[in-house]
Scaffold this motif. Structure first.
Motif, PDB file in Angstrom:
ATOM      1  N   MET A  54     -23.168  16.100  49.849  1.00 47.98           N
ATOM      2  CA  MET A  54     -24.026  15.422  48.876  1.00 47.98           C
ATOM      3  C   MET A  54     -23.148  14.625  47.903  1.00 47.98           C
ATOM      4  O   MET A  54     -22.129  15.130  47.436  1.00 47.98           O
ATOM      5  CB  MET A  54     -24.862  16.444  48.110  1.00 47.98           C
ATOM      6  CG  MET A  54     -25.790  15.839  47.066  1.00 47.98           C
ATOM      7  SD  MET A  54     -26.734  17.096  46.180  1.00 47.98           S
ATOM      8  CE  MET A  54     -27.692  17.787  47.523  1.00 47.98           C
ATOM      9  N   THR A  55     -23.557  13.394  47.638  1.00 50.08           N
ATOM     10  CA  THR A  55     -22.780  12.519  46.765  1.00 50.08           C
ATOM     11  C   THR A  55     -23.648  12.004  45.635  1.00 50.08           C
ATOM     12  O   THR A  55     -24.757  11.512  45.859  1.00 50.08           O
ATOM     13  CB  THR A  55     -22.205  11.326  47.547  1.00 50.08           C
ATOM     14  OG1 THR A  55     -21.359  11.803  48.590  1.00 50.08           O
ATOM     15  CG2 THR A  55     -21.393  10.421  46.628  1.00 50.08           C
ATOM     16  N   ASP A  71     -15.364  12.367  52.956  1.00 50.18           N
ATOM     17  CA  ASP A  71     -16.134  13.606  53.067  1.00 50.18           C
ATOM     18  C   ASP A  71     -16.250  14.045  54.522  1.00 50.18           C
ATOM     19  O   ASP A  71     -16.065  15.220  54.854  1.00 50.18           O
ATOM     20  CB  ASP A  71     -17.510  13.391  52.444  1.00 50.18           C
ATOM     21  CG  ASP A  71     -18.319  14.678  52.332  1.00 50.18           C
ATOM     22  OD1 ASP A  71     -17.769  15.768  52.576  1.00 50.18           O
ATOM     23  OD2 ASP A  71     -19.511  14.602  51.992  1.00 50.18           O
ATOM     24  N   ALA A  72     -16.549  13.098  55.404  1.00 54.21           N
ATOM     25  CA  ALA A  72     -16.717  13.432  56.818  1.00 54.21           C
ATOM     26  C   ALA A  72     -15.425  13.913  57.454  1.00 54.21           C
ATOM     27  O   ALA A  72     -15.444  14.737  58.380  1.00 54.21           O
ATOM     28  CB  ALA A  72     -17.251  12.215  57.578  1.00 54.21           C
ATOM     29  N   ALA A  73     -14.289  13.414  56.966  1.00 54.22           N
ATOM     30  CA  ALA A  73     -13.006  13.774  57.558  1.00 54.22           C
ATOM     31  C   ALA A  73     -12.506  15.132  57.084  1.00 54.22           C
ATOM     32  O   ALA A  73     -11.757  15.811  57.806  1.00 54.22           O
ATOM     33  CB  ALA A  73     -11.973  12.705  57.228  1.00 54.22           C
ATOM     34  N   LEU A  74     -12.880  15.554  55.882  1.00 50.62           N
ATOM     35  CA  LEU A  74     -12.355  16.790  55.311  1.00 50.62           C
ATOM     36  C   LEU A  74     -13.019  18.009  55.942  1.00 50.62           C
ATOM     37  O   LEU A  74     -14.243  18.070  56.049  1.00 50.62           O
ATOM     38  CB  LEU A  74     -12.598  16.811  53.806  1.00 50.62           C
ATOM     39  CG  LEU A  74     -11.766  15.855  52.963  1.00 50.62           C
ATOM     40  CD1 LEU A  74     -12.329  15.799  51.539  1.00 50.62           C
ATOM     41  CD2 LEU A  74     -10.297  16.284  52.932  1.00 50.62           C
ATOM     42  N   TRP A  78     -18.166  19.867  50.910  1.00 55.33           N
ATOM     43  CA  TRP A  78     -17.719  19.252  49.658  1.00 55.33           C
ATOM     44  C   TRP A  78     -18.903  18.611  48.948  1.00 55.33           C
ATOM     45  O   TRP A  78     -19.844  18.148  49.577  1.00 55.33           O
ATOM     46  CB  TRP A  78     -16.676  18.167  49.952  1.00 55.33           C
ATOM     47  CG  TRP A  78     -15.489  18.667  50.704  1.00 55.33           C
ATOM     48  CD1 TRP A  78     -15.442  19.017  52.032  1.00 55.33           C
ATOM     49  CD2 TRP A  78     -14.177  18.908  50.185  1.00 55.33           C
ATOM     50  NE1 TRP A  78     -14.186  19.454  52.367  1.00 55.33           N
ATOM     51  CE2 TRP A  78     -13.388  19.391  51.254  1.00 55.33           C
ATOM     52  CE3 TRP A  78     -13.597  18.743  48.928  1.00 55.33           C
ATOM     53  CZ2 TRP A  78     -12.056  19.729  51.089  1.00 55.33           C
ATOM     54  CZ3 TRP A  78     -12.266  19.072  48.763  1.00 55.33           C
ATOM     55  CH2 TRP A  78     -11.506  19.563  49.830  1.00 55.33           C
ATOM     56  N   GLN A  79     -18.820  18.568  47.627  1.00 59.50           N
ATOM     57  CA  GLN A  79     -19.752  17.803  46.808  1.00 59.50           C
ATOM     58  C   GLN A  79     -18.964  16.684  46.135  1.00 59.50           C
ATOM     59  O   GLN A  79     -17.862  16.913  45.625  1.00 59.50           O
ATOM     60  CB  GLN A  79     -20.412  18.686  45.748  1.00 59.50           C
ATOM     61  CG  GLN A  79     -21.385  19.696  46.312  1.00 59.50           C
ATOM     62  CD  GLN A  79     -22.029  20.539  45.227  1.00 59.50           C
ATOM     63  OE1 GLN A  79     -21.528  20.625  44.117  1.00 59.50           O
ATOM     64  NE2 GLN A  79     -23.145  21.162  45.547  1.00 59.50           N
ATOM     65  N   ALA A 100     -13.584   8.665  43.439  1.00 58.07           N
ATOM     66  CA  ALA A 100     -14.459   9.739  43.868  1.00 58.07           C
ATOM     67  C   ALA A 100     -13.793  11.066  43.534  1.00 58.07           C
ATOM     68  O   ALA A 100     -12.581  11.213  43.678  1.00 58.07           O
ATOM     69  CB  ALA A 100     -14.749   9.651  45.362  1.00 58.07           C
ATOM     70  N   VAL A 101     -14.589  12.001  43.065  1.00 55.70           N
ATOM     71  CA  VAL A 101     -14.140  13.376  42.856  1.00 55.70           C
ATOM     72  C   VAL A 101     -14.876  14.226  43.879  1.00 55.70           C
ATOM     73  O   VAL A 101     -16.107  14.315  43.842  1.00 55.70           O
ATOM     74  CB  VAL A 101     -14.435  13.855  41.428  1.00 55.70           C
ATOM     75  CG1 VAL A 101     -14.125  15.330  41.278  1.00 55.70           C
ATOM     76  CG2 VAL A 101     -13.639  13.032  40.416  1.00 55.70           C
TER      77      VAL A 101
END
Length: 213
Positions: free
Chosen positions: A1-2, A187-190, A194-195, A207-208
């Protein structure tokens, strides 16, 4: 979620946009590396090291944009930051290290280029020459990773970041930057869950990404 926050710091005139063809070639490499479609080899690391060793002496005046708006905005509006050690990846000449040392109790600056690290003397008290694809750090040993105009090594970031840790993903020139990756790609690579909170500031973007699982 972003969560996307509105811009509060305007983009000044005179943005130093790199040549489109060159920038896109680097962005394609960054995307492929993050997604695992391209391998990071010893030969690639040697090439990158040689390039930045060559640039080091004149980096601050001829290469670096010198804009810290995205870093400051991320720290101010990216949510509460864990108060543990911060790992600065691709720290270069330490232009942004003083900002990070003002926010975290200890900052360890890592770069492939020894000459870049030498230029950071006086800015970065803790400097280590290392390859970000294989960091000389214990698993789950840092609270924050700051990656400013940096290639993404997802598995190694996930390994050294502590539970509940934060990745600061900063692009000084935003989508015009040669190593820009949108937060959705990061996000997709990590590995894991994650938020993310993101915004634009000055010439760049930030981005955080907060590790939740």
């Amino acid at each position: 979620m972003t969560a996307t926050l509105p811009r509060v710091l305007p983009s000044p005139d005179g943005k130093p946009v790199p040549p489109p063809g060159t920038a896109e070639a680097f962005r394609a490499f960054a995307r492929d590396l993050a997604a695992g479609r391209r391998q990071w080899t010893a030969e690639t690391a040697q090439f990158i090291t040689a390039q930045f060793d060559q640039f080091a002496a004149h980096w601050d005046t001829t290469r670096a944009t010198g804009r810290d708006d995205p870093v400051r905005d991320a720290l101010a509006r990216g949510g509460p930051m864990p108060q543990g050690p911060c790992l600065e990846l691709g720290s270069g000449t330490g232009l942004f290290t003083p900002i990070l040392t003002g926010a975290f109790p200890r900052v360890v600056s890592v770069d492939l280029s020894m000459r870049m690290l030498q230029q950071a003397n006086g800015r970065s008290p803790w400097r280590v020459r290392a390859d970000a694809s294989g960091l000389p750090l214990a698993t789950a040993s840092v609270a924050v990773i700051a990656a400013i105009d940096m290639l993404l090594f997802p598995a190694e970031i996930a390994r050294v970041l502590a539970p509940g840790g934060v990745l600061l993903w900063i692009n000084q020139l935003g989508y015009d930057g040669p190593l820009y990756l949108p937060v959705s790609t990061v996000d997709a690579a990590l590995p894991g869950t994650w938020q993310a909170t993101e915004s634009e500031a000055g010439w760049g973007s930030w981005a955080v990404l907060r590790r939740t699982r």
